[in-house]
Design a protein around this motif. Structure first.
Motif, mmCIF file in Angstrom:
data_model
loop_
_atom_site.group_PDB
_atom_site.id
_atom_site.type_symbol
_atom_site.label_atom_id
_atom_site.label_comp_id
_atom_site.label_asym_id
_atom_site.label_seq_id
_atom_site.Cartn_x
_atom_site.Cartn_y
_atom_site.Cartn_z
ATOM 1 N N ARG A 191 71.895 11.746 -29.538
ATOM 2 C CA ARG A 191 71.044 12.581 -30.400
ATOM 3 C C ARG A 191 71.495 12.475 -31.851
ATOM 4 N NH1 ARG A 191 71.932 17.951 -31.841
ATOM 5 N NH2 ARG A 191 70.060 19.187 -32.347
ATOM 6 N N MET A 192 72.803 12.564 -32.069
ATOM 7 C CA MET A 192 73.339 12.489 -33.427
ATOM 8 C C MET A 192 73.015 11.150 -34.079
ATOM 9 S SD MET A 192 77.281 12.231 -34.655
ATOM 10 C CE MET A 192 77.216 10.495 -34.254
ATOM 11 N N VAL A 193 73.198 10.056 -33.331
ATOM 12 C CA VAL A 193 72.972 8.721 -33.871
ATOM 13 C C VAL A 193 71.496 8.503 -34.192
ATOM 14 C CG1 VAL A 193 72.965 6.278 -33.233
ATOM 15 C CG2 VAL A 193 74.990 7.663 -32.802
ATOM 16 N N TYR A 262 70.535 13.844 -40.248
ATOM 17 C CA TYR A 262 70.820 14.489 -38.960
ATOM 18 C C TYR A 262 70.340 15.936 -38.971
ATOM 19 C CZ TYR A 262 73.363 16.943 -35.328
ATOM 20 O OH TYR A 262 73.676 17.760 -34.272
ATOM 21 N N HIS A 263 70.666 16.665 -40.012
ATOM 22 C CA HIS A 263 70.292 18.087 -40.068
ATOM 23 C C HIS A 263 68.784 18.253 -40.247
ATOM 24 C CE1 HIS A 263 74.096 20.222 -39.847
ATOM 25 N NE2 HIS A 263 74.638 19.194 -40.499
ATOM 26 N N LEU A 264 68.150 17.339 -40.942
ATOM 27 C CA LEU A 264 66.691 17.413 -41.101
ATOM 28 C C LEU A 264 66.003 17.327 -39.742
ATOM 29 C CD1 LEU A 264 64.107 17.332 -42.866
ATOM 30 C CD2 LEU A 264 64.360 14.842 -42.898
ATOM 31 N N GLU A 269 63.680 19.644 -34.583
ATOM 32 C CA GLU A 269 63.744 19.874 -33.137
ATOM 33 C C GLU A 269 63.618 21.368 -32.807
ATOM 34 O OE1 GLU A 269 67.137 19.649 -29.707
ATOM 35 O OE2 GLU A 269 67.145 18.038 -31.207
ATOM 36 N N LYS A 270 64.240 22.202 -33.639
ATOM 37 C CA LYS A 270 64.151 23.654 -33.420
ATOM 38 C C LYS A 270 62.768 24.188 -33.773
ATOM 39 C CE LYS A 270 69.061 24.390 -34.457
ATOM 40 N NZ LYS A 270 70.026 25.000 -35.425
ATOM 41 N N LEU A 271 62.143 23.554 -34.760
ATOM 42 C CA LEU A 271 60.852 24.020 -35.256
ATOM 43 C C LEU A 271 59.699 23.616 -34.341
ATOM 44 C CD1 LEU A 271 59.360 25.393 -37.679
ATOM 45 C CD2 LEU A 271 59.244 23.116 -38.730
#
Length: 830
Positions: A191-193, A262-264, A269-271
């Motif tokens: 997921r991070m990559v 990554y944070h974007l 994903e949360k939205l």
């Protein structure tokens, strides 16, 4: 592999190897590599698909060379490394892009050394580790392939698995990319990559602006010119922060944008679940959607910049290229973004149904229609239930289906018209009969299941062939199969398949018939055609007996040493002089059912029985059923030599592809006296020096042998001449005359089968006698060059001849010294 695939592999390897000279020798070679060659690769990968690319990738080709080298024992990657390989590959990619910004963009020497180092690392990695370790765990491009190809939904039927799978990686993308994709979908490193990759690409190109303060630095290709580029590692790294050196600024920029990216996507994903169209989707599907968007973003960011410094000079081509990129990426986005794990599972289920299709009408070509068509056409509910049960069992057995997927089966059983109660009944039945498949702690991975399946298929092929038992050990080592796994699979194959036992039974019957014939032919070992037929038959028997021992070893490995000793004993028995009494000791085998049959063979071999000509001819005729070319030719020659013209129907042999058979058949049909190739071989075999040669060597020697006729009174060889040829008399007779101190003496008469001249060829001495034809004489002539060539290829014959020469020279020395011993005949024939 198809011819087109091989061509593409060679072409891909040529392209990669051309990077070295291109980057080092060509003017502005680094710009050519980075802006013309590299930009085409991601698009090429996406268009042809992950698995096709893995077969064509030139770095994978280099790694594959060492993959099959067994110079040192190979091992699998440690478990801890496999759990962190996404971070490791991403780190290598990060370092590679940093190296590009710092060194590789403008220095052709460093770039050439970089490619050499990559080639060496790919080779050494697969030399040390088993399977596709380089591609799966080390190659920086490996993670890019997975990001851009996603679940490979368009081409999910493809595979690039190794022919000798060693289960080097869990969730192997080469065996089944989509299966591995969904099984790894919850992996946090993955997921991070996926989320950080778009930022890494953007940061790489933004840094060209950050160091120069202008986009012209990148788009005009200034960065690739050593004289104009910011090449000093300690020079200013940012135009707006000159205090930070380039060696820190470049990786810092990549790290910052990767973090931002990554944070974007993590926030996206949360939205996403708050949108109406995504409310009913599970976490896996939401994460997949975000990964697809991240990959689409990274792909288009890359092609917003990649190739521009070169392709800007060709605006029409560049416009077309960008149009293709947008179309391809949009198609991939549309196909991937709505993909769900249940769709993948439904397709695999449908393919299994298709294999067992029993509907009254033809099977639909669209996998989505199979469930409805089968449910409406199949009236037998029990039949539907059995199909459902068999399909679930197969998907469980190959690792496609696991316990966590059972909830996804609801939609499938509804489409097949099955109730929830029937579904639960099927699962209870499967748990009862196949408890190991539901044991999560001891369950095998799908890759291990695939490895054992491929290994079993490979063993099955070997058992169908005439391979030596030792081959199985080499194959086991190559597949990294444990002794326990090997024995389980091997015993299952041997005892569930009668092919090997049938092969052994057929060999036993043939050997018993051959042994009976060998014993019958032992009565007249001096007659030429009989001796030659027995020789060919013995040669055939030895080969068949070795194959029998090997097959019995496969059936009963504990008898390996006993059978090997018996095989040696049989060879000694067959190679002895036929008059020497030798007994064969038969060991007691663990494979008890074959003890009596082996006794019958050995009894027939040692039981020398004399038959009348008619019964012997019938026994010989039966050996034609073996359909061995050399043996068939020898049998036909035997019939010809004994004028048994009516013993068989010769017509099927006239147009035989084997020249030995067709030639002797033609002579039999015409009842002529012309000497044939097989008869030449029989004459050569009758010469003691050549009697130990194998049939294939005799055939080669016969090709060098010429038929020569001498008229009455003509000298075949002359005393004092050089030894230029070796002769065998095939018809007529000759007189041996020696001239010693002016006195001519007749020493002997030669007849059919006698031979002349071998020692003078080997010792390079003059002829010591004259041999004159008495009437017309037919001979076979073998030149000195061919004779010596034969000795070079068969050193044991040279040793035998040297012993003969030594003995004869000692005899000649005695005579020259006046001792009253008879002049040796064989010396006179040289």
């Amino acid at each position: 592999m198809s011819r087109n695939a091989t061509f593409l592999q060679l072409f891909a390897l040529f392209v990669l190897l051309s990077f070295l000279p291109a980057s080092y020798f060509l003017h502005n070679g680094t710009a050519l590599v980075w802006t013309a060659v590299i930009p085409t690769i991601p698009l090429f990968i996406v268009v042809i698909g992950f698995n096709r690319w893995r077969k064509l990738c030139p770095l994978a080709q280099i790694a594959a060379v060492s993959q099959f080298l067994q110079w040192i024992p190979k091992r699998n990657i440690p478990v801890w490394f496999e759990k962190n390989y996404y971070k490791f590959q991403f780190t290598l990619l990060f370092l590679t892009l940093s190296a590009r910004l710092l060194l590789l963009n403008f220095d052709g020497t460093v770039l050439a050394l970089f490619f050499l180092a990559i080639f060496a690392l790919a080779f050494l990695t697969n030399l040390l580790y088993a399977g596709k370790t380089w591609c799966n765990f080390f190659c920086p491009v490996g993670v890019v392939e997975k990001i851009y190809c996603g679940s490979n939904a368009l081409l999910s039927h493809q595979t690039s698995a190794c022919s000798s799978c060693v289960a080097c990686k869990n969730n192997c993308p080469d065996i089944d990319l989509e299966k591995g994709y969904w099984k790894e979908n919850s992996d946090m490193d993955k997921r991070m990559v996926f989320y950080a990759f778009a930022g890494l690409i953007l940061g790489f190109y933004v840094y060209y602006y950050a160091i120069s303060g202008s986009w012209d630095y990148y788009f005009e290709g200034t960065w690739s010119n050593p004289a104009l580029a910011y090449s000093d590692l300690m020079s200013s790294g940012f135009f707006f922060l000159p205090a930070i050196p380039k060696v820190i600024a470049a990786p810092l920029t990549l790290l910052f944008f990767s973090y931002l990216s990554y944070h974007l996507f993590a926030n996206l994903e949360k939205l996403l679940p708050h949108f109406k169209w995504a409310k009913n989707k599970d976490d896996k599907s939401i994460e997949h959607i975000v990964k697809t968007i991240a990959a689409f973003t990274a792909f288009n960011i890359f092609y917003l910049f990649a190739g521009a410094p070169t392709f800007n000079d060709y605006p029409r081509f560049y416009t077309l290229f960008h149009f293709i990129v947008i179309v391809v990426s949009s198609i991939i986005l549309w196909k991937e973004i709505f993909r769900e794990e249940r769709f993948y599972l439904q397709e695999r289920f449908a393919k299994q149904i298709l294999k067992k299709w029993k509907g009254p009408g033809p099977a639909p070509s669209n996998l989505k229609e199979i469930y409805y068509t089968y449910a409406t056409q199949q009236e037998n509910q029990q039949g539907k239930l059995e199909l459902y049960k068999d399909t679930v069992l197969e998907l469980l057995s190959d690792g496609t289906l696991s316990k966590e997927h059972f909830s996804l089966l609801d939609k499938i059983r509804e489409q097949l018209g099955l109730t929830e109660q029937e579904h639960n009944k099927v699962l209870r039945s499967l748990r009862r009969d196949n408890s190991a498949l539901f044991d999560e702690e001891n369950a095998l991975s799908s890759e291990k299941i695939y490895q054992l399946k491929i290994y079993k298929e490979y063993l099955q092929e070997l058992l169908e062939q005439e391979v030596h038992a030792d081959v199985f050990q080499k194959v086991q080592k190559r597949f990294h199969i444990s002794d326990e796994e090997h024995l389980r699979i091997y015993n299952d194959l041997v005892h569930s398949n009668n092919n090997l036992e049938n092969r052994v039974t057929n060999k036993l019957k043939e050997l018993q018939q051959s042994a009976k014939l060998i014993g019958a032919l032992s009565f007249n070992p001096k007659e030429k055609s009989t001796a030659y037929l027995r020789f060919i038959l013995v040669n055939s028997f030895e080969k068949k007996f070795e194959l029998l021992c090997n097959a019995l070893t496969l059936l009963s490995p504990q008898d390996k040493e006993a059978l090997a000793a018996l095989n040696i004993e049989i060879r000694h028995y067959l190679d002895r002089d036929v008059n020497d009494p030798v007994e064969i000791t038969l060991p007691t085998l663990h494979a008890e059912q074959y003890n009596i049959k082996l006794h019958l063979i050995l009894d027939a071999l040692q039981d020398v029985v004399m038959y009348d000509m008619q019964r012997l001819a019938i026994l010989i005729r039966e050996a034609l059923a073996f359909q061995e070319e050399e043996l068939t030719a020898a049998i036909l020659y035997y019939f010809y030599h004994h004028q048994l013209y009516d013993i068989i129907d010769y017509r099927p042999y006239i147009s035989n592809e084997c020249s030995l058979i067709s030639e002797i058949t033609r002579v039999i049909k015409e009842k002529s006296r012309s000497i044939t190739q097989v008869e030449i071989m029989a004459y050569l075999h009758s010469v003691p020096l050549f009697s130990s040669l194998k049939p294939e060597v005799l055939y080669e020697l016969s090709q060098e042998t010429k038929k020569v006729t001498f008229q009455d009174g003509s000298p075949i060889i002359r005393q004092g001449d050089d030894g230029d040829a070796f002769y065998i008399i095939t018809e007529g007779s000759a007189e041996v005359i020696i001239d010693k101190h002016g006195t001519h003496s007749s020493l002997a008469h030669l007849k059919e089968g006698d031979y002349i001249g071998e020692v003078s060829i080997v010792s390079h001495t003059k002829r010591t006698a004259t041999v004159t034809a008495m009437g017309d004489v037919q001979t076979l002539r073998l030149s000195a060059e061919a004779f010596e060539r034969m000795l070079e290829n068969n050193p044991h014959l040279a040793l035998r001849i040297m012993r003969e020469i030594t003995g004869r020279l000692l005899e000649q020395s005695n005579i020259d010294n006046g001792q009253d011993e008879p002049f040796p005949l064989r010396e006179a024939l040289n």
